[in-house]
Motif scaffolding. Structure first.
Motif, mmCIF file in Angstrom:
data_model
loop_
_atom_site.group_PDB
_atom_site.id
_atom_site.type_symbol
_atom_site.label_atom_id
_atom_site.label_comp_id
_atom_site.label_asym_id
_atom_site.label_seq_id
_atom_site.Cartn_x
_atom_site.Cartn_y
_atom_site.Cartn_z
ATOM 1 N N ILE A 181 0.860 -1.194 0.000
ATOM 2 C CA ILE A 181 0.000 0.000 0.000
ATOM 3 C C ILE A 181 0.894 1.240 0.000
ATOM 4 N N GLU A 182 0.740 2.065 -1.007
ATOM 5 C CA GLU A 182 1.604 3.246 -1.168
ATOM 6 C C GLU A 182 0.719 4.495 -1.247
ATOM 7 N N ARG A 183 1.042 5.478 -0.421
ATOM 8 C CA ARG A 183 0.151 6.654 -0.421
ATOM 9 C C ARG A 183 0.362 7.552 -1.636
ATOM 10 N N GLY A 196 9.256 8.123 -2.812
ATOM 11 C CA GLY A 196 9.908 8.514 -1.553
ATOM 12 C C GLY A 196 11.423 8.507 -1.714
ATOM 13 N N ASN A 197 12.131 8.101 -0.681
ATOM 14 C CA ASN A 197 13.591 8.158 -0.719
ATOM 15 C C ASN A 197 14.179 7.266 -1.806
ATOM 16 N N SER A 198 13.457 6.183 -2.142
ATOM 17 C CA SER A 198 14.004 5.260 -3.141
ATOM 18 C C SER A 198 14.271 5.964 -4.463
ATOM 19 N N GLY A 199 13.449 6.957 -4.796
ATOM 20 C CA GLY A 199 13.652 7.668 -6.053
ATOM 21 C C GLY A 199 14.381 8.982 -5.864
ATOM 22 N N ASN A 249 17.485 9.234 -3.962
ATOM 23 C CA ASN A 249 18.831 9.088 -3.392
ATOM 24 C C ASN A 249 19.919 9.201 -4.461
ATOM 25 N N THR A 250 21.156 9.162 -3.990
ATOM 26 C CA THR A 250 22.294 9.334 -4.902
ATOM 27 C C THR A 250 22.887 7.987 -5.308
ATOM 28 N N THR A 251 22.174 6.915 -5.024
ATOM 29 C CA THR A 251 22.367 5.571 -5.598
ATOM 30 C C THR A 251 23.688 4.880 -5.229
ATOM 31 N N GLY A 286 21.381 5.963 4.509
ATOM 32 C CA GLY A 286 22.110 4.907 3.806
ATOM 33 C C GLY A 286 21.367 3.645 3.440
ATOM 34 N N GLY A 287 20.065 3.702 3.184
ATOM 35 C CA GLY A 287 19.334 2.455 2.961
ATOM 36 C C GLY A 287 19.241 1.985 1.525
ATOM 37 N N PHE A 288 19.592 2.831 0.553
ATOM 38 C CA PHE A 288 19.424 2.371 -0.837
ATOM 39 C C PHE A 288 20.268 1.130 -1.093
ATOM 40 N N LYS A 289 21.518 1.200 -0.692
ATOM 41 C CA LYS A 289 22.436 0.076 -0.942
ATOM 42 C C LYS A 289 21.935 -1.223 -0.333
ATOM 43 N N ALA A 290 21.110 -1.088 0.718
ATOM 44 C CA ALA A 290 20.650 -2.267 1.451
ATOM 45 C C ALA A 290 19.386 -2.868 0.859
#
Ligand code: FAD
Ligand code: PYC
Length: 416
Positions: free
Chosen positions: A62-64, A70-73, A75-77, A367-371
């Motif tokens: 469920i995505e509002r 959100g942060n997933s799109g 970040n600096t990858t 720092g969650g993108f890498k994870a």
């Protein structure tokens, strides 16, 4: 979601009631085995592994807003696993292992590129902490090596290693296996694969409450499109995790801060790797399109503003121009912020909660993108089996009560 060539356009118009039926998000069913709150990379990866590895396909994400908004799109990858403590090395290296063939597994090119992450040292303290990290990583079997200033320049030729700048480069720690991946492709890849296995991805649907039964266990989520029953609920709502967890009466030790990034006009290839500097609060890489992707430290104040303070970007650009004088005349095209939620020890929480059937995945901070792949994989295991995967066993909520902190403030690589 149903994916087609026009998926990009449709994501931009996620309120898609007017679209042909096969392009619309599914209507929520009355109930699911698992509801994941939050359609970022971590939530979608969790749904994918629930279906692919645990055979649990009656799942809704469920995505509002729209997936990856959100942060997933934002970040600096940057992808790396050079963290200090063994618990983190295990978790981030679990993710790095999955990155290696993720494009093949998802049959979607996530553009993972192991071009090397070079973390610069500018002070004696930096040199000492970098070398401590290198030794800790090598003991654990993670690649990390010390480079002299000249070796740093050879690895990244535009880098200014002259001694007369404000913070001269005194060397750097290089993780060759680190690099970048395309953040929105990671979201879409997981979404398409999860959708193909029967997961419902429901955008434009905000969770407004979490209902518990008389026994205290989770029984439903309330949403802007009505109540949806759920045997289990996973909260993966970075930046807003504490607000969502509070709906079930769970308090989390989190603070939310804006973190900003910006991109330049596209250039011919010039920056061959990722360069980061915690001391002067800047990091840079170059996307395959050619834009320089630049990020800053967090704002000084807690906030839910997705813009952030202007002074942060000025400071970052000054730092980048000092390290790379050749970039001084490059024009910046866009900047934005995301809201990251940080824990007191700068490590995530990836665990069960005291509420039966409620699980939490949050606190990734800057720092969650890498994870993303490792987090989704371990969180799916935790939800499916009601016990942690070895990779996330230490990342409990109780560690803040018991004082078993995993202090990664220095390894976060971004100034807080
Ligand atoms: P998100 O992608 O934020 O997904 C959470 C979703 O939950 C959102 O889409 C949101 O709309 C949804 N949501 C919230 N509340 C509700 C609700 N009530 N109902 C329904 N949905 C809800 N990490 C790195 O490893 N490397 C980097 O280089 C890096 N750079 C960064 C740069 C910036 C500028 C920022 C902001 C972050 C950066 N990060 C980086 C951190 C990384 O982006 C995040 O840790 C990661 O993307 C978190 O993913 P997620 O799926 O948990 O969260
Ligand atoms: O964790 O590597 C990282 C990072 C880079 C930029 C923001 N976070």
């Amino acid at each position: 979601m149903h994916f087609s060539y026009l998926s990009l356009i449709r994501q931009a118009f996620a309120g898609n009631a007017g679209w042909p039926r096969q392009w619309r998000d599914p209507e929520p069913k009355p109930g699911y085995d698992v509801v994941i709150i939050g359609g970022g990379g971590h939530g979608l990866a969790t749904a994918y592994y629930l279906a692919a590895e645990h055979g649990i396909r009656n799942v809704a994400v469920i995505e509002r807003g729209w997936i990856g908004g959100g942060n997933s799109g934002r970040n600096t990858t940057i992808v790396r696993s050079n963290y200090l403590w063994e618990e983190s090395e295990a978790l981030y290296d679990h993710a790095l292992d999955i990155w290696q063939d993720l494009s093949q597994v998802l049959n979607y090119n996530v553009m993972y590129s192991a071009r090397g992450v070079l973390m610069l040292a500018h002070t004696v303290h930096d040199v000492q902490t970098s070398k401590r990290h290198i030794h800790a990583n090598r003991l654990y079997g993670i690649d990390n090596e010390w480079l002299s200033p000249e070796e740093c320049r050879d690895f990244c030729p535009p880098l200014n290693i002259s001694k007369d700048i404000r913070y001269p480069v005194m060397g750097g720690a290089l993780q060759r296996k680190g690099g970048v991946a395309r953040h929105d492709a990671v979201v879409w890849g997981y979404a398409r694969a999860a959708s193909g296995l029967g997961v419902d991805i429901i955008q434009n649907c905000e969770v407004t409450g979490i209902r518990r039964s008389a026994s205290g266990a989770v029984e439903a989520v309330e949403t802007s499109r009505g109540a949806i029953k759920a045997n289990k609920v996973g909260i993966v709502a970075a930046g807003h995790s504490s607000v969502v967890a509070a709906m079930a009466g769970v308090r989390l030790p989190l603070e939310s801060y804006p973190l900003q990034a910006l991109v330049s006009e596209p250039l011919k290839p010039i920056i061959p790797c990722v360069v980061m500097s915690n001391t002067i609060h800047a990091y840079i890489s170059q996307s395959d399109k050619g834009d320089l992707v630049i990020g800053a430290g967090t704002d000084q104040y807690v906030s839910y503003s997705q813009t952030g303070g202007l002074y942060i970007n000025n400071h970052t650009i000054e730092a980048i121009c000092e390290l790379f004088p050749t970039l001084r005349r490059v024009r910046m095209m866009r900047g934005w912020g995301g809201i990251v939620d940080t824990t007191p020890d700068r490590s995530p929480i990836l665990a069960r909660t005291p509420v039966p059937g409620l699980y939490i995945n949050c606190g990734w901070g800057t720092g969650g993108f890498k994870a993303t792949p490792g987090s989704g994989h371990a969180f799916a295991h935790t939800i499916a089996r009601d016990e942690p995967h070895p990779a996330n066993a230490a990342f409990t909520l109780e560690r803040f009560r018991d004082g078993r902190l995993i202090d990664e403030a220095a390894a976060a690589a971004v100034a807080h």
